[in-house]
Design an enzyme around this catalytic site. Structure first.
Site, PDB file in Angstrom:
ATOM      1  N   CYS A 129       0.963  -1.156   0.020  1.00  0.00           N
ATOM      2  CA  CYS A 129       0.024  -0.021  -0.251  1.00  0.00           C
ATOM      3  C   CYS A 129       0.895   1.230   0.028  1.00  0.00           C
ATOM      4  O   CYS A 129       0.252   2.315  -0.474  1.00  0.00           O
ATOM      5  CB  CYS A 129      -1.051   0.160   1.242  1.00  0.00           C
ATOM      6  SG  CYS A 129      -0.240  -0.520   2.695  1.00  0.00           S
ATOM      7  N   HIS A 262      -2.666   6.474   3.701  1.00  0.00           N
ATOM      8  CA  HIS A 262      -1.277   6.833   3.731  1.00  0.00           C
ATOM      9  C   HIS A 262      -0.991   8.007   3.054  1.00  0.00           C
ATOM     10  O   HIS A 262      -1.759   8.206   2.157  1.00  0.00           O
ATOM     11  CB  HIS A 262      -0.594   5.630   2.928  1.00  0.00           C
ATOM     12  CG  HIS A 262      -0.444   4.361   3.918  1.00  0.00           C
ATOM     13  ND1 HIS A 262      -0.718   4.053   5.202  1.00  0.00           N
ATOM     14  CD2 HIS A 262       0.095   3.417   3.570  1.00  0.00           C
ATOM     15  CE1 HIS A 262      -0.737   2.724   5.448  1.00  0.00           C
ATOM     16  NE2 HIS A 262       0.124   2.387   4.602  1.00  0.00           N
TER      17      HIS A 262
HETATM   18  C1  2RA Z   1       1.530  -0.936   6.332  1.00  0.00           C
HETATM   19  N1  2RA Z   1       2.290  -0.941   4.092  1.00  0.00           N
HETATM   20  O1  2RA Z   1       1.432   0.232   6.235  1.00  0.00           O
HETATM   21  C2  2RA Z   1       2.028  -1.803   5.216  1.00  0.00           C
HETATM   22  C3  2RA Z   1       0.910  -2.753   5.222  1.00  0.00           C
HETATM   23  N2  2RA Z   1       0.823  -3.511   3.809  1.00  0.00           N
HETATM   24  O2  2RA Z   1       2.040  -1.511   7.503  1.00  0.00           O
END
Ligand code: 2RA
Length: 361
Positions: A129, A262
């Site tokens: 991600c 994110h």
């Molecule tokens: C996280 N990218 O944010 C990782 C999850 N796939 O922990």
């Protein structure tokens, strides 16, 4: 005939979003089978407005399945994706088990949709991600100006660690909200969270340190020379998706007290000179990118606004003052949607279109 889909890991944080996505996108699927661990078998979940009973993961659940989407830990995908593929399903896997396998394409439909067709193992991988959050935007810029160097800092939400991550952040927030003196002296948040939650002894916090009222400059697991697994994934996966094995990449991955979405601060250098206005215009043309870039009036992406949305949001687009071929920009994307479930669903839909076309042919 519409293809049969299996969703493996239907009860997790990403699985839950997946069921919502499958219920709202154009319906290309015939039967949808829900699969999870034996513990969740028998649970009834809603998908496309109907209750569907969850089945326990076992070889037989893949019989007659055309496409199987996996959102489970690496070791479960490593064991079970080949089982599903051997029974004739095309697997779209969101774990890290196969992403760097040269015989497994790593796909972002906006960037390299053609890679879906070349899948000798019957497995297609969905990126991490953190990488995915910036790929739609960087792919658009790369197509026009060719990306040569990428320096990023991530601001990763708690749900990157699944439902346990969300639960932990909310529990910590409840602790710190109850005492308005916290956050004023060294270690006070750490002690309060450790005392209240009884598991946060030094160094054993699930996020490495308290996440409430804090930022944690580490995400993933430790790797050689001080790097984290997340940072290496950003480097390796960006190179593979963009088809640029020599792309220079350096990442610092940071966990922030956000539930979902994110973000990344991106410092991207290109082979050709470009201006911020040209980049903004290019990003505005990209179908799944939304530009929010008027800082003078407070317009820029923030996770609290982006959560629950499908596009990649981009703002703070600036030409780096001392670097004529470099842009600085800020990207936010819902890590459970485009960062995981949505991209997986989009890949699966590409496969469904291919299978349906083949049936018709
Ligand atoms: C996280 N990218 O944010 C990782 C999850 N796939 O922990």
């Amino acid at each position: 005939r519409k293809p049969t889909l299996a969703v493996v890991g239907a009860t997790g944080a990403v699985g839950t979003v997946m069921l919502d996505i499958l219920s709202t996108r154009p319906d290309v699927w015939g039967e949808i089978r829900l699969v999870a661990s034996a513990r969740s078998a028998g649970t009834v979940l809603q998908v496309r407005g109907e209750g569907v009973e969850v089945r326990a993961l076992a070889p037989g659940v893949f019989d007659g399945v055309d496409v199987a989407m996996f959102d489970v830990p690496d070791e479960i995908s490593a064991d079970w994706a080949p089982v599903a593929a051997a029974r004739g399903a095309v697997v779209v896997d969101n774990s890290g088990a196969f992403r760097m396998d040269p015989d497994v394409p790593l796909v972002v439909p906006e960037v390299n949709p053609e890679a879906v067709a070349d899948r000798p193992k019957g497995i297609i991988a969905n990126p991490n991600c953190t990488t995915l959050t910036m790929m739609a935007a960087l792919g658009a810029l790369h197509r026009r100006w060719r990306l040569t160097e990428l320096v990023v800092a991530s601001y990763q939400a708690a749900s990157g660690a699944g439902k346990p991550g969300i639960d932990r952040l909310r529990a910590e927030l409840a602790v710190v909200a109850a005492d308005e003196t916290l956050g004023t002296t060294s270690g006070d948040v750490r002690r309060a969270v450790a005392d209240a939650l009884d598991e946060g002894v030094d160094g054993r916090f699930p996020f490495g340190a308290p996440l409430a009222l804090n930022v944690v400059p580490f995400a993933g697991s430790p790797k050689d020379d001080g790097w984290s697994s997340e940072e290496l994934k950003v480097r390796n996966e960006s190179r593979k998706i963009l088809g640029s094995p020599d792309l220079k990449v350096s990442a610092t991955c940071v966990r922030v007290p956000v539930v979902t979405t994110h973000s990344l601060a991106v410092h991207a250098t290109f082979a050709e000179e470009l201006t911020a206005d040209e980049a903004r215009a290019e990003l505005e043309q990209a179908p799944t990118v939304v530009v929010q870039d008027d800082p003078a009036t407070g317009v820029y992406p923030t996770p609290a606004d982006v959560v629950g949305q499908d596009p990649t949001y981009v703002g703070r687009i600036r030409q780096a003052l001392d670097f004529p071929r470099t842009l600085d920009l800020f990207v936010s994307g819902d890590n459970l949607r485009k960062g995981a479930a949505l991209n997986t669903a989009e890949i699966a839909e590409l496969v469904a279109a291919e299978l349906t076309g083949r049936d018709q042919g």
